[in-house]
Write a protein that holds these residues in place. Structure first.
Motif, short mmCIF file in Angstrom:
data_model
loop_
_atom_site.label_atom_id
_atom_site.label_comp_id
_atom_site.label_asym_id
_atom_site.label_seq_id
_atom_site.Cartn_x
_atom_site.Cartn_y
_atom_site.Cartn_z
N UNK A 10 1.04 -1.29 -0.04
CA UNK A 10 -0.10 0.09 -0.04
C UNK A 10 0.82 1.36 -0.01
N UNK A 11 0.50 2.20 -0.78
CA UNK A 11 1.32 3.61 -0.79
C UNK A 11 1.13 4.60 0.22
N UNK A 12 0.10 4.21 1.27
CA UNK A 12 -0.03 5.17 1.94
C UNK A 12 0.54 4.82 3.33
N UNK A 13 0.61 5.88 4.40
CA UNK A 13 1.40 5.55 5.50
C UNK A 13 0.43 5.93 6.78
N UNK A 14 0.28 7.21 6.97
CA UNK A 14 -0.54 7.76 8.26
C UNK A 14 -1.88 7.03 8.27
N UNK A 15 -2.67 6.95 7.11
CA UNK A 15 -3.84 6.35 7.09
C UNK A 15 -3.89 4.82 7.37
N UNK A 34 -0.73 0.28 10.12
CA UNK A 34 0.84 -0.01 10.38
C UNK A 34 1.09 1.00 11.32
N UNK A 35 0.65 2.35 10.95
CA UNK A 35 0.97 3.54 11.72
C UNK A 35 0.18 3.85 12.87
N UNK A 36 -1.05 3.47 13.02
CA UNK A 36 -1.96 3.72 14.14
C UNK A 36 -2.86 2.52 14.15
N UNK A 67 4.71 -15.59 -9.38
CA UNK A 67 3.53 -15.00 -8.51
C UNK A 67 4.54 -14.58 -7.18
N UNK A 68 3.76 -13.73 -6.46
CA UNK A 68 4.49 -13.25 -5.31
C UNK A 68 3.35 -13.27 -4.10
N UNK A 69 3.74 -13.92 -3.11
CA UNK A 69 2.85 -13.72 -2.08
C UNK A 69 3.23 -12.72 -1.21
N UNK A 70 2.42 -11.56 -0.72
CA UNK A 70 2.61 -10.90 0.10
C UNK A 70 2.06 -11.26 1.55
N UNK A 71 2.85 -11.27 2.63
CA UNK A 71 2.14 -11.66 3.90
C UNK A 71 1.90 -10.52 4.65
N UNK A 72 0.90 -10.59 5.41
CA UNK A 72 0.46 -9.31 6.25
C UNK A 72 1.45 -8.95 7.32
N UNK A 73 1.45 -7.43 7.73
CA UNK A 73 2.54 -7.25 8.63
C UNK A 73 2.59 -7.91 9.94
N UNK A 112 8.88 -4.45 7.17
CA UNK A 112 7.51 -4.48 7.80
C UNK A 112 6.54 -5.81 7.44
N UNK A 113 7.18 -6.59 6.38
CA UNK A 113 6.50 -7.85 6.03
C UNK A 113 7.36 -8.69 5.11
N UNK A 114 7.07 -10.01 5.21
CA UNK A 114 7.76 -10.89 4.24
C UNK A 114 7.01 -11.06 3.15
N UNK A 115 7.76 -11.16 1.91
CA UNK A 115 7.41 -11.52 0.60
C UNK A 115 8.09 -12.70 -0.05
#
Lengths: 343, 343, 343, 343
Positions: free
Chosen positions: B67-72, B75-77, D1-7, D35-38
């Motif tokens: 995701x390209x957002x941070x503050x929203x 992870x941030x809050x 294919x890429x698996x993005x794990x949640x943070x 922040x996360x594993x890929x």
């Protein structure tokens, strides 16, 4: 406008609708069919649009019949509009103009070198962004006034008139001081306050189509500028948003003949934003020309992979020269001209 | 971010891409498959977005991963944001707030009477437009400052905090003087200069989703406001533009759980603009509540057929009362509350 | 239908259009406005649709006024249709039915165990695909007749009537032998030969909305089945294709009240395909119920991560039970019932 | 294919995903970011598509990297495919073929006269529908076998090979007996049983793009035909469904260079269905040619206003001759040829 009453509308509903419209001064025709009544309305279409007839009891739906714009339409002005940018550069005539340059002005060396390249290849206007609309607040937002000054310098060195985007109404005096043509970006197509202000400026305006704007809404946005006094509007198709994800947008070239049919305004096409892929700019430029566009707006960067924005859709000078050669021979076959170039 | 090289990329192409990324300070993982090489990139996602890797030779495409957002983002809050409008009125908590009122403020009698009606039925905020974005320059454009004053008067008489739209950045001081909540309309969702200014105001902002904005772009627009300093952002789903013409827009209620999953910000729903038909406001309000919305924004007019704008999608006070009764019993079943009302 | 003549249409053009329409037996009303003529047409709408009036000289456009369907509309049948699946299971009445089961039948253990789980949780019909439409020829295509036999076995063991998809007209006798309800998938919504055949079968049909079908086209597809003799049609909203990529489709819940307004047919909602994400199935099921849906179709799999198709949108039995509990309390608040279940 | 794990994925979640993939025989690359594993996956893409990794706990999302088609791609066959229709008529080479004729075959006089007209103007194939897919069951559905016989007669009299639509898999032997090219209509693009049958026929197939099909799905539909044995597939862009209502569909000419980049198959364009307006057929035919199309499919009718279907988008023979003259000079400028014609 046609009012279709629902099949179980009562006589009093029909009368109430007709009385309201008569009170507003419209001429009416009632067609009482087997299954339902239909009321035809004749009169000033603009005023009609404001009435909430659909909210009246017994009304099934309201069907608009006529185009809602006036000044942009052929009824108002039966000859094609030709917009003079500077003496000798006219958009909307026989000559097809190619506006080229980088997405964003980055520094002196970058803008001057690319300006010289595109001029040599036949471009007749220079584009470059000083204020950049970016989806993310963390992306490069443009050099602002410094960028405008560099564009003016590039104009001095090449003679090319300058097209640049106006994003914020407060910057209008500043941008108008430097630009020959003011560009309204797709995201601002319905920034109505900005449109009204542009109606009071004596500069040509390139109005990009919003990503989800119908052709009618786009012409109505032009009508905002025109009704405020500035008739020098050039429409620019730059792709609409659809479900297709292979391209950044879906370039709607049908908009070219559609706009020609509905209005007297000139139309140009931006295949760089329209496709988002530099490989597609060349074929889609040819296609736009063949569809009848009056001009093209193309992103060119001396080293696209170093660009601070939109590098993936920028042509190199070499690709741009090849494109211009193709467009030249194509224009002849179409009875038009793509000028310039010392190639 | 993942860089997929084309199947005929040369070794030197791969090296050039990797060298560029290393120079920028990113950690890389190269996966050399049978048919092509794939480069994984780890590092600051915001800075990465600016690089035009797709323009480099041998590159097939670039696939964003995060995701390209941070503050929203969560992870941030990690707690849900609750926005206090005025003491006792909080959006984002257990209570579901209903914001109601006319599309446009038309005159004193109209706004005062409707404010009293919606208050009596249980609305906890009053909406009303003083500046109106209209597709046509010939439609009613709003009462402007007079409208703001009438909203303030309605607040005095009913105690309801006021939500109104800010369209032009130059009017921000004026609108902020009168409004309790500033609303950004759908067409202005990517008016980035306006968003940045709103980031410096100490008022809650309702940010409507643009008609062709993805959920990600919408959250990025919130990020513009937040990154400029104002974290009191309430998202508002109001329908997206699709091929369906029966409804004015397609109300995307999936956006409610999606926004809840992606951000900690509260989200409300506007079924009036979302459907464009008053008959659909009641069922879609219920659906929005059931989907998990933190509030609703609904157009109510004492005589919709006389409304100067959007009458066809406005509820009468009677319909609104019925809707509120339904929402009350529904909210209980959902473990939430729709307050207020003397019914 | 309304014919709008262009502003420069000649008198003879108008006469030619009117003569043609009169020859076909239609009643006409000519409205001669200031800027152009408009011809209103009264008569059999179905026959009118076949005429190419827009191709006649001087014609600007043709605007349809009335709904093009007959049997599906309220004009034809003023009471809501209730479709009996088997004695005691009726879709379209007070009770909201939940159809649950795996995307595809995979083997005996899988279908029997999931059938028992969903029955215990309150589902009243079992779904499961024996023939699977897959975008890629390399994906699992279904167990075909073996799958149908397993569905029949699951019915014997649980008593749940079976819903399964018919993809190919040649398999109709086979599928109809095993299924209690025949489902037409979204991609086949306009497979007109299949629709006509289904019109001759004495089984209820669930007709899924095509991903790019307007509500009107969808009802016309139902009209194909009905005009061939089978009036037991249940519409199923399953999401439309839009620009949004976060969800697999955009679930258009507005279609529920729209369909209820336009037709007497029952409508159910499939939030599994509609969102493509299991996390969203629960909130969107609640929303569909609140919007007025007569039923839900939900994918459930005992171990979604092992599913041969659509695992990412399947609920576990545990999630499904939780969803059913929520729906039960919600249904009460709405004056409906979600039956069954031994929970 | 890429698996993005949640943070917040736990170590055991990552291990479970990796173990599952290893068990299936894939090579993996784990990138453990801040922040996360890929997890990157290398192996047979077709098999991978079937796994529901997204349903596993701790998984945020799965991102596909590679094109899912094989036989249609350049990896499989590095030269452009040229499809021979009959000796001397090849689609995909230097020559651009124009397929012309009426939407539907109506009677002997109609089809013979139009066949002669289009042949004289330079068309090299004749189109005409014997089975017509129509949104409404009350519209003209085609002459069926009689229509096929008339097409055969027109072929005898003009020498033009015949293109006609196959709608129902049961009619395939019949249609294949008469047609030189079998056309799959847009609504049937994902009628997978029909596609599989066409894979076993020794006739070229024109595969129209579905109105909501991505370019990738469209090529996968071609892959269905090819993987069943028939490699003579010609893709046909005919417009996609978008929010724009001025045109019947939005003709996506970007699909031409996109298809050329992704596959070796030839592509033609249908501007008649793509726009729905005869006035736009000429400019959009020119644009399609300029974009690189290998052919055009155009509706021509001797008296469009009498046509039983699609008259509003049909050219008269006179308009068609004018179009062919324009295309001839355009083709030369592009280094191609539009043949034929005695003009």
């Amino acid at each position: 406008m046609i009012v279709v009453m629902s099949h179980n509308a009562k006589k009093e509903h029909i009368e109430k609708v007709m009385n309201r419209l008569k009170k507003e001064g419209f001429d009416l025709h009632l067609s009482q069919g087997v299954s339902r009544a239909i009321i035809g309305i004749i009169g000033d279409k603009a005023r009609l649009a404001g009435l909430a007839i659909e909210a009246m009891p017994g009304v099934e739906k309201v069907v608009p019949i006529l185009q809602p714009f006036k000044l942009a339409g052929w009824d108002f002005k039966p000859e094609e509009t030709v917009v003079e940018i500077v003496p000798g550069v006219e958009i909307g005539g026989k000559q097809v103009h190619v506006i080229a340059g980088p997405c964003a002005v980055e520094n002196e060396e970058q803008i001057i070198s690319v300006a010289k390249e595109v001029k040599a290849a036949g471009a007749t206007l220079l584009r470059g962004g000083a204020f950049k609309p970016r989806s993310s607040p963390y992306s490069f937002q443009g050099l602002e006034e410094t960028g405008l000054k560099l564009l003016a310098q590039a104009r001095r060195e090449t003679g090319l008139p300058v097209v640049t985007e106006i994003m914020d109404v407060r910057n209008l005096p500043l941008v108008a001081e430097y630009a020959d043509v003011l560009q309204v970006g797709a995201r601002n197509m319905q920034n109505f306050f900005l449109l009204k202000e542009l109606g009071q400026v004596d500069k040509p305006v390139i109005l990009k189509r919003g990503p989800s704007a119908t052709i009618e809404e786009w012409i109505l946005a032009a009508e905002y500028i025109m009704s405020a006094g500035n008739h020098k509007v050039i429409l620019c198709e730059r792709g609409i948003r659809t479900f297709e994800t292979y391209t950044r947008n879906t370039l709607d070239l049908s908009a070219v003949p559609a706009v020609k049919h509905l209005t007297h305004l000139p139309i140009i096409v931006d295949p760089s934003h329209g496709t988002g892929k530099w490989r597609m700019v060349q074929p889609m430029s040819r296609a736009a020309l063949a569809a009848g566009a009056d001009g093209l707006m193309v992103e060119v960067h001396c080293s696209p992979e170093e660009a601070l924005s939109d590098g993936q859709q920028s042509l190199t000078p070499e690709n741009f020269r090849e494109m211009m050669r193709e467009l030249n021979s194509l224009a002849q076959a179409l009875g038009r001209e793509v000028t310039g170039g010392t190639l």
